[in-house]
Design a protein around this motif. Structure first.
Motif, PDB file in Angstrom:
ATOM      1  N   VAL A  10       0.964  -1.000  -0.121  1.00  0.00           N
ATOM      2  CA  VAL A  10       0.103   0.142  -0.057  1.00  0.00           C
ATOM      3  C   VAL A  10       0.855   1.270   0.142  1.00  0.00           C
ATOM      4  O   VAL A  10       1.895   1.389   0.615  1.00  0.00           O
ATOM      5  N   ILE A  11       0.654   2.135  -1.063  1.00  0.00           N
ATOM      6  CA  ILE A  11       1.441   3.440  -0.788  1.00  0.00           C
ATOM      7  C   ILE A  11       0.017   4.479  -0.510  1.00  0.00           C
ATOM      8  O   ILE A  11      -0.938   4.567  -1.236  1.00  0.00           O
ATOM      9  N   VAL A 152      -2.814   2.016  -4.082  1.00  0.00           N
ATOM     10  CA  VAL A 152      -2.658   3.218  -3.881  1.00  0.00           C
ATOM     11  C   VAL A 152      -3.803   4.170  -3.242  1.00  0.00           C
ATOM     12  O   VAL A 152      -4.744   3.834  -3.722  1.00  0.00           O
ATOM     13  N   ILE A 153      -3.547   4.908  -2.217  1.00  0.00           N
ATOM     14  CA  ILE A 153      -4.673   5.511  -1.667  1.00  0.00           C
ATOM     15  C   ILE A 153      -4.559   6.938  -1.799  1.00  0.00           C
ATOM     16  O   ILE A 153      -3.256   7.352  -1.350  1.00  0.00           O
ATOM     17  N   LEU A 154      -5.173   7.787  -2.593  1.00  0.00           N
ATOM     18  CA  LEU A 154      -5.031   9.256  -2.469  1.00  0.00           C
ATOM     19  C   LEU A 154      -5.765   9.877  -1.467  1.00  0.00           C
ATOM     20  O   LEU A 154      -6.921   9.705  -1.431  1.00  0.00           O
ATOM     21  N   LEU A 366      -6.981   1.383  -6.704  1.00  0.00           N
ATOM     22  CA  LEU A 366      -6.752   2.721  -6.622  1.00  0.00           C
ATOM     23  C   LEU A 366      -8.039   2.968  -5.587  1.00  0.00           C
ATOM     24  O   LEU A 366      -9.101   2.910  -5.818  1.00  0.00           O
ATOM     25  N   TYR A 367      -7.587   3.891  -4.389  1.00  0.00           N
ATOM     26  CA  TYR A 367      -8.620   4.296  -3.595  1.00  0.00           C
ATOM     27  C   TYR A 367      -8.528   5.699  -3.133  1.00  0.00           C
ATOM     28  O   TYR A 367      -7.645   6.500  -3.323  1.00  0.00           O
ATOM     29  N   PHE A 368      -9.735   6.314  -2.882  1.00  0.00           N
ATOM     30  CA  PHE A 368      -9.675   7.922  -2.733  1.00  0.00           C
ATOM     31  C   PHE A 368     -10.432   7.898  -1.451  1.00  0.00           C
ATOM     32  O   PHE A 368     -11.398   7.196  -0.993  1.00  0.00           O
TER      33      PHE A 368
END
Length: 625
Positions: A10-11, A152-154, A366-368
């Motif tokens: 996870v980033i 990736v979580i933004l 991809l997560y927000f």
């Protein structure tokens, strides 16, 4: 060439409240995690007011804590004042809030993250994503460094193409003193995402030495302060700092109006939507022209600092107008500014583009989380970060997703509202948004959520054992009241003092306790109760739980039954590839909205704006129900 020689599970991009909870959750669940942020010195910065909790927000912080997140612990350790709001109402409305030491809050978050296993840090701007096919493969930084990741979580907050406004002046920035982030919005739009712009604002910060507090009204904390975290890693406050309250006046309003022609809000430079429930001072005096004054809460930023936050005076008016008007407020006659208030516009992505896990529908992995989804508030952001971190970790481990329903948590209400209804203005949580707020009280967040979090490996075993001990103690106390009798001669003096009819014969204590006029402190006057509490060394939380179970048992049972009835629709799943255009009996609006939102259950479909009960009936008939 990258000096990162591993592919992270996870980033997390961004070190605000959402990013911190996301990184902590993923790492604590065993995922190799990297937190990338533009400035490691501003991790968990309180960009706006120095406080956590409040109406509905306090419930969210307790839910985060119940699941093993860090916000409750950090809030307790850095609090300078505690208040339980709405205490005069029923327990469904009680909402904890702390005034925080802003500098120590950020420091405590940083230190807790540094002590979290599986978590690495890197300071730089992320200006692009690595995409392979339909899935995310990592991030690219402004130095051109590529870092690989499975998810990736933004959590970019207000930094995506952020633009700060003070009167006629505008300049790029993610918040005061920090540059905005570029590149990500443009890439996401190229990938097919819809984006929009939102606005939020913040008040001036002032020098406390220049204020006359004798002209203000003191706002002290609770006499018997509680705390946010259920864990034994924090203690209630033993000393507190007071806030102060003052008011604007017609003279203040007239001075502010003089600057309206230079206001970016009124002259068209700001085109985006601001928060409806936390308006700027110019918006308030424009919308509520009949009111001749508005409250201002003067909040210390910490134990030792002289900086104060002027809550209620959020503004983007020119700095000279802000200064002149604020000097007309009682106690502010000689005020000195640390910095003026400002408004900020930033990019967000309508959250209907997400699944319940907060993963995007367009890009796998991809997560927000946070303000990128159109929300406002530290607590709302932190809860989304927690859920995104949990679900990113579970996905990497090929485990089932973790989704909270609307009758399980305010966090469940928040996520469902966002992805089902979307938002065109900054979304803020209120108790009124929850259909089951009697079930979703702040006092029982651990009972609701710690077992669920323990099952997925986030909440620790010591939390489960503490919960089991508390639950048993509360139930035993309820049983004691149900089984123990009291004589009229002992009970009647208390009953008469409280204005309720006296007993004529011996009866069970629960009958007395159930009367609306009788509170816990009244029951503690009786010898058997005093002896029981002393013998079992019961704390406030256990006593409070027993009281709520006895007094509100009927209401709780009724609301639970209503939730169970609606669960029937929650269990009717809609296939991923369901073609709504085939159902000609659906209204055109329903076909359009359902095709866009793609709800996963009939229950979720019923909450989509524009979908009528008759549309749901059509779907139920089609599905053989």
């Amino acid at each position: 060439m990258s000096f990162f020689d591993q592919t992270y599970d996870v980033i997390v991009v961004g070190g605000g409240h959402a990013g911190c909870e996301a990184a902590a959750a993923a790492a604590n669940m065993g995922s190799s995690t990297l937190l990338v942020t533009m400035n490691l010195q501003t991790i968990a910065q309180m960009s706006c007011n120095p406080a956590m909790g409040g109406i509905a927000k306090g419930q969210i912080v307790r839910e985060i804590d119940a699941m093993g997140g860090y916000s409750g612990i950090v809030s307790d350790r850095t609090a300078i004042q505690f208040k339980m709001l709405n205490k005069s109402k029923g327990p469904a409305m009680w909402s904890p809030r702390v005034q925080s030491d802003r500098m120590r809050f950020a420091e405590e978050w940083r230190l807790m993250l540094e002590q979290t296993p599986n978590l690495d840090f890197y300071q730089e701007m992320v200006n692009g994503l690595l995409i392979e096919g339909d899935r995310v493969a990592g991030v690219r930084t402004s130095l051109g460094i590529e870092i690989k990741a499975k998810s990736v979580i933004l959590t970019n907050g207000t930094f995506l193409n952020g633009l700060i406004h003070i009167g006629e002046k505008q300049f790029g920035g993610g918040r005061a003193g920090e540059r905005s982030a570029t590149g990500i919005t443009e890439q996401l739009v190229d990938l097919g995402f819809d984006s929009g712009r939102m606005k939020t604002g913040t008040p001036p910060r002032v020098d406390g030495r220049s204020l006359d507090f004798s002209k203000m009204i003191e706002q002290p904390g609770d006499e018997d302060p509680q705390k946010f975290s259920y864990s034994d890693r924090t203690k209630p406050l033993t000393k507190q700092r007071s806030c102060q309250m003052s008011y604007t006046s017609p003279e203040v309003h007239n001075l502010l109006r003089e600057g309206f022609d230079r206001s970016p809000m009124f002259n068209g430079r700001i085109k985006s939507t601001g928060p409806r429930y936390c308006p700027s001072i110019e918006d308030k005096i424009n919308r509520f022209a009949d009111k001749d004054r508005h409250q201002l809460f003067v909040e210390p930023e910490g134990w030792d600092t002289i900086e104060y936050y002027v809550n209620g005076f959020s503004t983007s008016l020119p700095e000279d107008v802000q200064f002149k008007a604020l000097r007309q407020v009682a106690g502010f006659e000689h005020v000195k500014f640390f910095r003026p208030g400002y408004a900020i516009e930033y990019d967000y992505f309508p959250p209907t583009q997400l699944k319940h896990t907060l993963e995007t529908k367009l890009v796998n992995g991809l997560y927000f989380a946070g303000q990128i989804n159109g929300t406002t508030g530290y607590e709302e952001a932190a809860s989304q970060g927690l859920m995104a971190g949990i679900n990113a970790s579970l996905k990497v481990s090929e485990k089932d997703p973790f989704i909270l329903k609307r009758d399980e948590a305010y966090i469940g209400v928040l996520v469902d509202d966002l992805i089902t209804k979307g938002t065109k203005e900054p979304y803020r949580m209120f108790t009124s948004r929850a259909e089951y707020r009697t079930l979703l009280r702040q006092d029982n967040a651990d009972s609701r959520l710690t077992p669920r979090s323990f099952e997925i490996g986030l909440a620790r075993e010591d939390r489960m054992k503490a919960l089991e001990k508390k639950e048993a103690a509360a139930q035993n106390l309820v049983d004691f009241f149900n089984s123990t009798s009291i004589q009229p001669e002992e009970a009647n003096p208390v009953l008469e003092e409280k204005g309720t009819s006296p007993m004529k014969q011996s009866d069970k204590m629960v009958k007395i306790f159930s009367r609306p006029q009788i509170a816990l402190e009244d029951m503690l006057q009786f010898n058997d109760v005093k002896s029981y509490v002393r013998e079992h060394d019961l704390d406030t939380e256990v006593l409070e739980q027993a009281e709520i179970r006895i007094k509100y048992d009927g209401y709780i049972a009724k609301e639970k039954a209503n939730a169970d009835k609606l669960q029937r629709l929650e269990n009717i799943k809609i296939p991923d590839n369901f073609d709504y255009t085939k159902l000609k009996s659906l209204s055109f609006e329903a076909r359009e909205k359902l095709s866009k939102i793609r709800p996963t259950t009939i229950s979720q479909a019923s909450r989509v704006s524009g979908v009528s009960p008759s549309d749901i009936s059509v779907m139920l008939v089609y599905m053989g129900r």
